[in-house]
Scaffold this motif. Structure first.
Motif, PDB file in Angstrom:
ATOM      1  N   GLU A  44      74.380-113.483 -50.170  1.00 21.84           N
ATOM      2  CA  GLU A  44      73.499-113.826 -51.490  1.00 21.84           C
ATOM      3  C   GLU A  44      73.533-112.928 -52.396  1.00 21.84           C
ATOM      4  O   GLU A  44      73.730-113.149 -53.686  1.00 21.84           O
ATOM      5  N   ARG A  47      76.561-113.343 -54.397  1.00 22.11           N
ATOM      6  CA  ARG A  47      76.352-114.207 -55.590  1.00 22.11           C
ATOM      7  C   ARG A  47      75.718-113.741 -56.698  1.00 22.11           C
ATOM      8  O   ARG A  47      76.303-114.093 -57.781  1.00 22.11           O
ATOM      9  N   GLU A  48      74.724-112.932 -56.516  1.00 24.02           N
ATOM     10  CA  GLU A  48      74.069-112.329 -57.537  1.00 24.02           C
ATOM     11  C   GLU A  48      75.122-111.501 -58.341  1.00 24.02           C
ATOM     12  O   GLU A  48      75.067-111.246 -59.539  1.00 24.02           O
TER      13      GLU A  48
END
Length: 92
Positions: A44, A47-48
């Motif tokens: 996650e 992705r950021e």
């Protein structure tokens, strides 16, 4: 602050929010943002990070067995739209 400076500052803030510690270096033609990427960075967070560096003009990841992984991104400074952009003696 210039538009390119604001972009670099925003990029650095987004990397910080993703858990990295960015460094910002001002150069004549561009601003460079770097951050060490830990091996434990979650999918996650990756992705950021990738969403954040997408605003840069160039970005990459330098990975070595000695120094780990360093994410870098470059935001070019804006070029003047009027005046003698080519400089003295510039010919086409």
């Amino acid at each position: 602050m210039s538009a390119s400076g604001e972009t670099a500052a925003s990029l650095a803030a987004r990397l910080s929010a993703a858990g990295l510690r960015p460094r910002v270096e001002e150069h004549t033609r561009f601003t460079r943002v770097e951050a060490e990427v830990p091996d434990t960075l979650s999918a996650e967070s990756w992705r950021e990070v990738l969403d954040a560096v997408a605003v840069a003009d160039r970005f990459g990841l330098l990975a070595t067995s000695l120094n780990g992984r360093t994410l870098w991104a470059v935001v070019r400074r804006t070029v003047p739209t009027t005046g003698d952009v080519g400089g003295p003696g510039y010919q086409r």
